[in-house]
Design an enzyme around this catalytic site. Structure first.
Site, PDB file in Angstrom:
ATOM      1  N   ASP A  12       0.396   4.748  -3.560  1.00  0.00           N
ATOM      2  CA  ASP A  12       0.612   5.392  -4.864  1.00  0.00           C
ATOM      3  C   ASP A  12       1.163   6.806  -4.740  1.00  0.00           C
ATOM      4  OD1 ASP A  12      -0.605   3.115  -6.069  1.00  0.00           O
ATOM      5  OD2 ASP A  12      -2.560   3.978  -5.605  1.00  0.00           O
ATOM      6  N   HIS A  40       4.965  -0.419  -7.929  1.00  0.00           N
ATOM      7  CA  HIS A  40       5.808   0.771  -7.902  1.00  0.00           C
ATOM      8  C   HIS A  40       6.285   1.031  -9.325  1.00  0.00           C
ATOM      9  CE1 HIS A  40       7.025   0.239  -3.407  1.00  0.00           C
ATOM     10  NE2 HIS A  40       5.749   0.466  -3.586  1.00  0.00           N
TER      11      HIS A  40
HETATM   12  P1  GDP Z   1       4.242   3.980  -5.383  1.00  0.00           P
HETATM   13  O1  GDP Z   1       3.510   2.689  -5.276  1.00  0.00           O
HETATM   14  O2  GDP Z   1       4.136   4.808  -4.144  1.00  0.00           O
HETATM   15  O3  GDP Z   1       5.647   3.824  -5.844  1.00  0.00           O
HETATM   16  O4  GDP Z   1       3.505   4.853  -6.493  1.00  0.00           O
HETATM   17  P2  GDP Z   1       2.991   4.405  -7.937  1.00  0.00           P
HETATM   18  O5  GDP Z   1       4.119   3.963  -8.748  1.00  0.00           O
HETATM   19  O6  GDP Z   1       1.804   3.539  -7.837  1.00  0.00           O
HETATM   20  O7  GDP Z   1       2.403   5.790  -8.466  1.00  0.00           O
HETATM   21  C1  GDP Z   1       3.135   6.911  -8.632  1.00  0.00           C
HETATM   22  C2  GDP Z   1       3.057   7.314 -10.110  1.00  0.00           C
HETATM   23  O8  GDP Z   1       3.403   8.655 -10.255  1.00  0.00           O
HETATM   24  C3  GDP Z   1       4.024   6.563 -10.985  1.00  0.00           C
HETATM   25  O9  GDP Z   1       3.479   6.422 -12.257  1.00  0.00           O
HETATM   26  C4  GDP Z   1       5.261   7.472 -11.016  1.00  0.00           C
HETATM   27  O10 GDP Z   1       6.040   7.302 -12.179  1.00  0.00           O
HETATM   28  C5  GDP Z   1       4.604   8.812 -11.000  1.00  0.00           C
HETATM   29  N1  GDP Z   1       5.315   9.864 -10.302  1.00  0.00           N
HETATM   30  C6  GDP Z   1       6.032   9.790  -9.153  1.00  0.00           C
HETATM   31  N2  GDP Z   1       6.417  11.033  -8.785  1.00  0.00           N
HETATM   32  C7  GDP Z   1       5.918  11.889  -9.715  1.00  0.00           C
HETATM   33  C8  GDP Z   1       5.942  13.312  -9.874  1.00  0.00           C
HETATM   34  O11 GDP Z   1       6.470  14.051  -9.071  1.00  0.00           O
HETATM   35  N3  GDP Z   1       5.272  13.824 -10.961  1.00  0.00           N
HETATM   36  C9  GDP Z   1       4.628  13.047 -11.856  1.00  0.00           C
HETATM   37  N4  GDP Z   1       4.016  13.641 -12.879  1.00  0.00           N
HETATM   38  N5  GDP Z   1       4.584  11.714 -11.733  1.00  0.00           N
HETATM   39  C10 GDP Z   1       5.218  11.154 -10.681  1.00  0.00           C
END
Ligand code: GDP
Length: 424
Positions: A12, A40
């Site tokens: 995440d 994701h």
């Molecule tokens: P992944 O599995 O590594 O792709 O991560 P997830 O999608 O589970 O979780 C990351 C969450 O944080 C998602 O809801 C993204 O839209 C959000 N996100 C990613 N980068 C940022 C950031 O820099 N700032 C904020 N506020 N949200 C972010």
């Protein structure tokens, strides 16, 4: 050019967003491990998408997407995920989606066994996402799994079903006293959800090798993070596959090729879904504040994530495991809630201060050692260049970079595609 985008922490970290952003320069995006147990989240001009199985490159028209042999594919889930994307106008054809003939199929009985086992464990449960991932990988190594390529040879597939069902019922019926599986239901399942995917199935290793020879740029997209890796993570609270960048060429089908670059995605604070040791964990009010600020609820399961300050010990280990040449620090904007920011810079283990991530048993006894750094306490989500960031934010990045001995090249300040600042 072969690049891997991998997770430094417990998952995440925002890998999907970074793949979505950086895939602009790539021809192919390939998932190489795991299944639909993680999600994701990608937000771009076309809307908000939660991708469980499809590589994040599916949202770019000129990118070919590959589900590699290291993956486990829930064909019903994939069919539904493809359907949801198509409804939003995303085109998915055999030209932009290729599924490895060697990828293993996650069956409904894997999901069933995952649930039955978590229920049997009761308060000792692993915190599984209950998507059947551990049971299907177990079957892969028992050589009792079905692979995608078998759908192309229905007669052979039919012959194997009876043997597998007989064996599986020893556990389903004999072990868990659940109603037995039938050959008919398994065959019907393949007919409904497997056969329509036939046109996407091919030898993706060969495809990727040829693409590499033609000079195509390939990106490997990991699911979860280093601390969930089956070998190097917080076993047994890990995933059942290798989330490590070095595994990418194997799980993608090109063990003959070497990675050119490993980009680690690391969160500006810590989050963890499910059970297991999590040293720098906040509780009570402190946890509520950070969880609410970061919207920390799992993309695949909706479960509230455990939260805490950035953990230098665990992250340094993650960076080493991933061989990260570059690091992207995400969700820096969330730390805007603080006037002062705590960072876990060491662990205390049996009265001693340690800096190296220990083996599981010792990890259970570790306590966090915090240092406090000055916060910026203002909105940074609109910043798009380094110069717009407050000095305290730049100091925080420099602090983490030095503490983890890594090379932070990007920082993300929002969920949207463009909310990202190139530092170097
Ligand atoms: P992944 O599995 O590594 O792709 O991560 P997830 O999608 O589970 O979780 C990351 C969450 O944080 C998602 O809801 C993204 O839209 C959000 N996100 C990613 N980068 C940022 C950031 O820099 N700032 C904020 N506020 N949200 C972010």
């Amino acid at each position: 050019m072969l690049t891997s985008i991998c997770g430094i922490n417990w998952g995440d970290e925002g890998k999907g967003k970074m793949v979505d952003l950086l895939s602009e320069d790539y021809d192919i995006v390939c998932r190489y491990q795991g299944g639909n147990n993680a999600g994701h989240t990608v937000i771009n001009e076309r809307g908000k998408f939660i991708l469980n199985l499809l590589p994040s490159g599916i949202l770019r028209e000129n990118v070919t997407n590959v589900l590699g042999n290291g993956m486990v594919v829930d064909i019903k889930h994939l069919t539904e995920e493809m359907g949801r994307l198509k409804e939003k106008g995303v085109s998915i054809t055999p030209k932009n989606l290729k599924i490895s003939d060697r990828a293993v199929i996650t069956m409904p009985y894997h999901v069933l066994l995952d649930c039955l086992e978590e229920e049997r464990l009761a308060d000792k449960k692993f915190g599984s996402t209950r998507r059947g991932i551990a049971p299907v990988y177990a079957d892969k190594y028992m050589k009792k799994a079905f692979r995608m390529g078998e759908l192309l040879h229905p007669e052979r597939l039919k012959a194997r079903i009876a043997d597998i069902v007989e064996w599986k019922n020893l556990t389903v019926e004999g072990g868990y006293h659940h109603a037995p599986l039938t050959v008919e239901e398994v065959w019907n399942y393949f007919e409904t959800y497997g056969m329509p995917l036939k046109e996407f199935i091919c030898d993706t290793g060969l495809y990727l090798n040829n693409a590499e020879k033609e000079g195509k740029k390939i990106m490997f997209e990991a699911q979860l993070g280093a601390l969930r890796d089956i070998d190097f993570g917080i076993y047994p609270y890990t995933s059942s596959s290798s989330t490590i960048a070095a595994y990418a060429p194997i799980g993608a089908g090109v063990p003959n090729l070497k990675l050119d670059k490993s980009i680690g995605v690391m969160k500006a604070y810590s989050t963890c879904v499910g059970e297991g040791p999590f040293t720098s964990e906040y509780d009570g009010e402190k946890a509520e504040v950070l969880r609410a600020a970061g919207g920390e609820y799992g993309a695949a399961t909706g479960r509230p994530r455990r939260v805490g300050p950035f953990d230098v010990v665990a992250s340094s280990y993650g960076i080493r495991c991933q061989g990260a040449d570059e690091v992207v620090l995400t969700k820096l904007d969330i730390l805007s809630v603080y006037e002062e920011i705590e960072v876990c810079t060491a662990y205390e283990l049996d009265g001693k201060i340690i800096h190296d991530f220990p083996f599981s048993d010792a990890l259970d006894r570790c306590k966090p050692v915090y240092e406090t750094v000055k916060g910026w306490h203002c909105d940074i989500s609109k910043c798009r260049v380094k110069e717009e960031l407050p000095k305290e934010a730049l100091d925080y990045i420099a602090f983490i970079e030095k503490a983890c001995d890594c090379n932070i090249t990007y920082v993300a300040v929002g969920a949207e595609r463009d909310a990202c600042i190139k530092l170097k």
